[in-house]
Design an enzyme around this catalytic site. Sequence first.
Site, short mmCIF file in Angstrom:
data_model
loop_
_atom_site.label_atom_id
_atom_site.label_comp_id
_atom_site.label_asym_id
_atom_site.label_seq_id
_atom_site.Cartn_x
_atom_site.Cartn_y
_atom_site.Cartn_z
N PRO A 33 48.83 9.85 47.07
CG PRO A 33 51.23 11.26 46.91
CD PRO A 33 50.30 9.65 46.71
CG ASP A 34 45.56 13.52 51.44
OD1 ASP A 34 46.61 13.70 51.54
OD2 ASP A 34 44.47 13.22 52.21
CG PHE A 35 45.86 18.18 46.44
CD1 PHE A 35 47.35 17.28 45.87
CD2 PHE A 35 45.70 18.54 45.80
CE1 PHE A 35 47.46 16.53 44.81
CE2 PHE A 35 45.77 18.87 44.30
CZ PHE A 35 46.51 17.70 43.80
NE ARG A 36 42.92 21.94 50.17
CZ ARG A 36 43.04 21.52 48.62
NH1 ARG A 36 42.50 20.23 48.67
NH2 ARG A 36 42.76 22.36 47.74
CG ASN A 104 39.83 10.46 43.65
OD1 ASN A 104 40.66 12.23 43.98
ND2 ASN A 104 39.94 9.94 44.33
CG ASP A 106 42.78 7.67 41.50
OD1 ASP A 106 41.30 6.77 40.44
OD2 ASP A 106 42.81 7.85 42.30
CG HIS A 121 38.40 17.57 39.71
ND1 HIS A 121 38.66 17.95 40.45
CD2 HIS A 121 37.75 18.26 39.28
CE1 HIS A 121 38.00 18.88 41.35
NE2 HIS A 121 37.23 18.84 40.16
P1 NAD Z 1 41.33 16.36 49.76
O1 NAD Z 1 43.60 16.09 49.59
O2 NAD Z 1 41.47 18.47 49.61
O3 NAD Z 1 41.36 15.39 50.68
C1 NAD Z 1 41.49 14.06 51.36
C2 NAD Z 1 40.93 14.38 52.30
O4 NAD Z 1 40.47 13.37 52.37
C3 NAD Z 1 41.03 15.00 53.63
O5 NAD Z 1 40.21 15.57 54.83
C4 NAD Z 1 41.94 13.50 54.86
O6 NAD Z 1 41.20 14.09 55.72
C5 NAD Z 1 40.64 12.70 53.42
N1 NAD Z 1 41.34 11.31 53.75
C6 NAD Z 1 42.53 10.69 53.54
N2 NAD Z 1 42.63 9.54 53.93
C7 NAD Z 1 41.17 8.98 53.30
C8 NAD Z 1 40.92 7.65 54.71
N3 NAD Z 1 41.63 6.87 54.02
N4 NAD Z 1 39.94 7.38 54.69
C9 NAD Z 1 38.48 8.69 54.83
N5 NAD Z 1 39.53 10.15 54.58
C10 NAD Z 1 40.79 10.61 53.76
O7 NAD Z 1 41.07 15.89 48.07
P2 NAD Z 1 39.91 16.44 47.87
O8 NAD Z 1 39.00 17.62 48.89
O9 NAD Z 1 39.38 15.43 46.34
O10 NAD Z 1 40.10 17.84 46.35
C11 NAD Z 1 41.98 17.82 46.23
C12 NAD Z 1 41.70 17.94 43.81
O11 NAD Z 1 43.10 17.14 44.00
C13 NAD Z 1 40.86 16.42 43.49
O12 NAD Z 1 40.36 17.87 42.65
C14 NAD Z 1 40.82 15.44 43.68
O13 NAD Z 1 40.44 14.67 42.59
C15 NAD Z 1 42.70 16.26 43.14
N6 NAD Z 1 43.16 14.57 43.73
C16 NAD Z 1 42.99 13.63 43.00
C17 NAD Z 1 43.89 12.45 43.55
C18 NAD Z 1 44.30 11.02 43.38
O14 NAD Z 1 43.37 11.13 41.83
N7 NAD Z 1 44.22 10.05 43.44
C19 NAD Z 1 45.09 12.37 44.01
C20 NAD Z 1 45.28 13.88 44.87
C21 NAD Z 1 44.72 14.97 44.65
#
Ligand code: NAD
Length: 253
Positions: A33-36, A104, A106, A121
């Site tokens: 999952p992402d954050f926002r 990311n 991961d 990060h």
């Molecule tokens: P964020 O959650 O703020 O934003 C993610 C964005 O990606 C959103 O605008 C969303 O609309 C978009 N999105 C989601 N799925 C998508 C897809 N399949 N295709 C295109 N767009 C998509 O994330 P951020 O900007 O990376 O900032 C959050 C912080 O938390 C960062 O430092 C991030 O690395 C970290 N984080 C990392 C992981 C990971 O390593 N996978 C997961 C969660 C958060």
Amino acid sequence: MDEKIATLKKWVDESDNIVFFGGAGVSTESGIPDFRSVDGLYNQKYDYPPETILSHTFFMRKTSEFYKFYKDKLLLEGAKPNKAHLKLAELEKAGKLKAVITQNIDGLHQEAGSKEVMELHGSVQRNYCMKCHAFYDFAAIKEKVNEAAEKYKPGDADYMVPKCDKCGGIIKPDVVLYEEGLDGLTMQKSVQYIQNADVLIIGGTSLAVYPAAGLIDYYRGNKLVLVNLQPTPRDRYANLCIAGKIGEVFSQL
Ligand code: NAD
């Protein structure tokens, strides 16, 4: 093929100096999952907001609470690179993409085969004892978190807290928490890649987390591409803005 994706394909085909800047949205199609997003971590219920849990102060003061969240949400096993990760690795191998700059943690870009990955990060793959700096990989820390979950009860200070075999110190992931600084060399190299890029593709990031998001201001070219599901504050500065799933978009390139 969608007209915008056709334009991106043309720019990618014509360039041998592409740089990719991405975030959590790159890995949602791998099941992380992402954050926002609406179903992202910020919209789930915890005792504290994720920004608080993932801060340096919280890690130091409430280490057990930190690891409870970390285990559930970030120590995820079994996620595999998706089409976006794989396409980026393929473009690098073909000599067209210079670097992946990612927020990311991961490790999925490396798993897909990407070599030049700027991890702004840090990474859940690397963990160090805070006392003697001994290294622990992903599997080792996961095992230690599970051991500490069995040995202690919820509410105990050491519940789920991984400890060093050598000195008993607390192990900390090599992940940049809120309030912590970014690695200087990684930032410097990222700036250079972006400054020199012909095509800059930004994908799967809300561009809300600074200083990482500010890096894109160093781009000097006229092929700034944004591929994101939701609008971002930088959409109006992009030369091409594609609202879509990044894996689906990249599989058409
Ligand atoms: P964020 O959650 O703020 O934003 C993610 C964005 O990606 C959103 O605008 C969303 O609309 C978009 N999105 C989601 N799925 C998508 C897809 N399949 N295709 C295109 N767009 C998509 O994330 P951020 O900007 O990376 O900032 C959050 C912080 O938390 C960062 O430092 C991030 O690395 C970290 N984080 C990392 C992981 C990971 O390593 N996978 C997961 C969660 C958060």
